[in-house]
Write an enzyme that holds these catalytic residues in place. Structure first.
Site, short mmCIF file in Angstrom:
data_model
loop_
_atom_site.label_atom_id
_atom_site.label_comp_id
_atom_site.label_asym_id
_atom_site.label_seq_id
_atom_site.Cartn_x
_atom_site.Cartn_y
_atom_site.Cartn_z
N HIS A 1 5.19 39.93 40.09
CA HIS A 1 4.87 40.62 38.84
C HIS A 1 4.75 42.12 39.02
CE1 HIS A 1 4.19 36.51 37.50
NE2 HIS A 1 4.71 36.99 36.39
N GLU B 1 9.25 25.96 33.70
CA GLU B 1 9.29 26.76 34.93
C GLU B 1 8.78 26.01 36.15
OE1 GLU B 1 7.07 30.37 34.27
OE2 GLU B 1 5.49 29.36 33.17
N ASP C 1 9.65 31.39 38.18
CA ASP C 1 8.80 30.35 38.76
C ASP C 1 9.60 29.10 39.09
OD1 ASP C 1 6.17 31.33 39.13
OD2 ASP C 1 5.95 31.44 36.96
N CYS D 1 14.21 33.33 30.04
CA CYS D 1 13.53 34.64 30.09
C CYS D 1 13.19 35.03 31.52
CB CYS D 1 12.29 34.65 29.21
SG CYS D 1 11.04 33.47 29.73
C1 PEP Z 1 9.28 33.06 34.82
O1 PEP Z 1 8.52 32.44 35.58
O2 PEP Z 1 10.52 33.03 34.91
C2 PEP Z 1 8.72 33.94 33.78
C3 PEP Z 1 9.50 34.53 32.91
O3 PEP Z 1 7.39 34.13 33.77
P1 PEP Z 1 6.62 35.12 34.77
O4 PEP Z 1 7.63 35.96 35.47
O5 PEP Z 1 5.67 35.92 33.96
O6 PEP Z 1 5.92 34.16 35.69
MG MG Z 2 6.44 32.21 35.13
#
Ligand code: PEP
Ligand code: MG
Length: 602
Positions: free
Chosen positions: A208, A450, A474, A521
């Site tokens: 992140h 995910e 994830d 996403c």
């Molecule tokens: C993901 O896991 O692909 C996602 C979009 O969520 P994050 O990156 O916030 O875990």
């Molecule tokens: Mg995620």
């Protein structure tokens, strides 16, 4: 005009003072500045001797630091009571007891008096030795007390020397932050006028911290392994977020090359920005919806300026990470209201709080989990903290009266989890109704897919949810058992792994069968070659970081759906991730060479 590839320096270049560090380029862009080194190993404290009179001052400094640390722990104890539970409260209580016990801080006091040293040295030496002694015990309950002592030592040193945060606040202009690691909230809080980018020893591409860097347009290189020990404070540096390189004490030749490259890149970006207003359709006329991922309400403007047609993922946990308290319902509401207003009728998907793993609040940072990525995170955490979760759900529902909003839950692993979360939404709806507050009763409720369990059971989930959003960040991590934030296994983190592709196909097929929308996403949707595959597998909605939108749109406009489908069919025949990746790259380079213009030759 596309920027030309530039020479890739290698460690061991002849110029004696120039050093080159290789890592992972996780946020593009090149900056030239000076190193601001954050040494988080505060135990490297200088020995400073003081005069006879100075002893009194040092003892007073020590007392002041102990008092401040105790106050801080009492506050954390209070916050933990509301947010985490009794176990954490107990830890803080024990820490307060230890700090106020002469056995813990008495030796530091004696060292100041006997050896006339600075308070920070006395704390680091005596508490460090104490921790080392504890660690030698074979009884693990006693040995783990070493961590508590070190924790308290860090806390006192923070008060005596000033925390890392205050060094960041005072960053000089043109700083390039060099740190062992950075949290997403530290990164989000960077003073953008002074900090140009960062490089860290640890970290992975979809951590992140990397995602925040991309969202902020802050060039970043992670996983460089031993920067903090080797780079002098204030050293001139070039940070290349594309090639994943940090050059310290660059020679004239490199400085000149990079200056030229920066200028070419600026022109290239300018050219790309012209795509923003063009429609997002394939060369054979199929519309592909390109949305933006945001962490802060104000990013909506960036998404729209870059040509996104709405927001596909709003990571609301950043409301918690950028605040010193848990957001109130009113604060949640204000952020969602702002997003709805900025989106002005366009699509907006709000994801409920996804705290835990590498995104934690201060109170939770105090009680680290042994295995946070498999721990109390995301929807699990929300279902355990229902008053907090309900505040967010009420705010989202209230904002849904102002414009179209969809809501989705992160890291759902079982149907019962989804049902519990949905039940709480219904509960919140009833409360709002009783209070006469407006909301959208038909709000669409979806989930992130995910984790492999959710992907494998997509057919079952598809009967209950209004939509799926595939989170490859994830999904890759949990399918391949590769920590997305760990630079040591970054080479194994590959969205092109056949197991991941098969899971994505399973999710898309289930969504089709049940006629519910499905999008992606995860970060991989912004890789041109991977986006080709996703489109070939049937996705028609992709949500990516705002800065990636123009390049993605350009790629979409130059391919046809049959081309993408052929690519997906072929990719599914390979048995190794290496084959898939090189095939995707080759095909993408053939079909849309211009999509690679902005990248360096690799
Ligand atoms: C993901 O896991 O692909 C996602 C979009 O969520 P994050 O990156 O916030 O875990
Ligand atoms: Mg995620």
């Amino acid at each position: 005009m596309a920027p030309k590839p530039r020479p890739k320096p290698t460690p061991g270049d002849p110029a004696p003072s120039m050093q080159v560090f290789n890592g992972l380029g996780v946020s593009p862009g090149i900056v030239i500045g000076r190193a601001l080194v954050l040494d988080d190993d505060l135990r490297h404290v200088q020995k400073r001797t003081v005069t006879e009179a100075g002893v009194k001052t040092e003892l007073a400094r020590l007392d002041k630091a102990i008092k401040a640390a105790v106050d801080e722990l009492n506050a954390a104890q209070k916050a933990a009571k509301q947010e985490i539970g009794d176990e954490a409260v107990e830890i803080f209580r024990v820490h307060v007891a230890m700090l106020t016990d002469k056995y813990t801080t008495g030796p530091a006091r004696r060292l100041i008096e006997q050896e006339r040293v600075g308070a920070e040295y006395a704390v680091a030496k005596t508490m460090g030795e104490h921790a080392d002694q504890l660690r030698k015990f074979s009884n693990s309950a006693i040995a783990t007390k070493a961590n508590d002592v070190e924790d308290l030592e860090d806390r006192l040193l923070n008060h005596l020397l000033g925390p890392r945060a205050s060094r960041l606040d005072k960053a000089p202009e043109n700083s390039v932050v060099i740190a062992r690691d950075l949290t997403p909230s530290q990164t989000a809080g960077f003073n953008r006028k002074r900090i140009l980018g960062f490089a860290t020893d640890l970290g992975g591409r979809t951590s992140h911290t990397a995602i925040v860097a991309r969202a902020l347009g802050l060039p970043a290189v992670v996983g460089c392994q031993n920067l903090t020990d080797s780079i002098p404070e204030g050293a001139p540096v070039i940070l290349d977020g594309e090639q994943g390189i940090l050059i310290v004490h660059p020679d004239k030749e490199h400085l000149e090359q990079y200056r030229l490259y920066t200028e070419r890149r600026r022109l290239f970006q300018l050219e790309l920005s012209e795509i923003a207003d063009l429609p997002s359709v394939t060369a054979d006329g199929t519309p592909i919806e390109v949305l933006g991922n945001i962490e802060f309400a104000d990013e909506v403007g960036l998404v729209l300026n870059n040509g996104g047609s709405g927001v596909g993922l709003y990571r609301t946990e950043f409301l918690y990470l950028t605040s010193d308290h848990e957001p109130t319902e009113g604060e949640h509401y204000q952020s969602y209201k702002r997003c709805v207003e900025l989106c002005a009728g366009r699509s907006l998907t709000i994801r409920t709080v996804d705290l835990g793993a590498d995104k934690y609040t201060q109170a939770r940072a105090e009680v680290p989990e042994r295995n946070p990525f498999l721990g109390l995170r995301s929807i699990r955490y929300c279902l355990k903290s229902q008053p907090m979760f309900k505040r967010q759900l009420r705010a989202i529902l209230r904002a849904s009266a102002l414009g179209p909003i969809k809501v989705m839950f992160p890291l759902v692993t079982s149907v019962s989890e989804f049902r519990s979360a949905k039940y709480l939404i219904n509960d919140a709806m009833e409360d709002l109704e009783e209070q006469g507050l407006a909301f959208d009763r038909d709000i669409k409720i979806g989930m992130m897919v995910e984790v492999p369990s959710a992907a494998l059971m997509a057919d079952v989930f598809a009967r209950e949810v209004d939509f799926f959003s595939i989170g490859t960040n994830d999904l890759v991590q949990y399918t391949l058992a590769v920590d997305r934030t760990n630079e040591r296994v970054a080479n194994l983190y590959n969205p092109g792994h056949p197991a991941v592709i098969q899971l994505i196909r399973t999710i898309i097929r289930a969504a089709r069968r049940h006629e519910i929308p499905v999008s992606c996403c995860g970060e991989s949707a912004s890789d041109p070659e991977y986006a080709l595959l996703l489109m070939g597998l049937g996705l028609r909605t992709l949500s990516v970081t705002s800065s990636s939108i123009p390049a993605l749109k350009r790629m979409i406009r130059s391919v046809t759906i049959p081309q993408c489908e052929r690519i997906a069919r072929q990719a599914l025949t390979f048995d190794s991730d290496v084959q898939v990746s090189s095939y995707l790259r080759d095909r993408a380079r053939q079909i849309v060479p211009e999509a690679f213009d902005g990248r360096s030759a690799e």
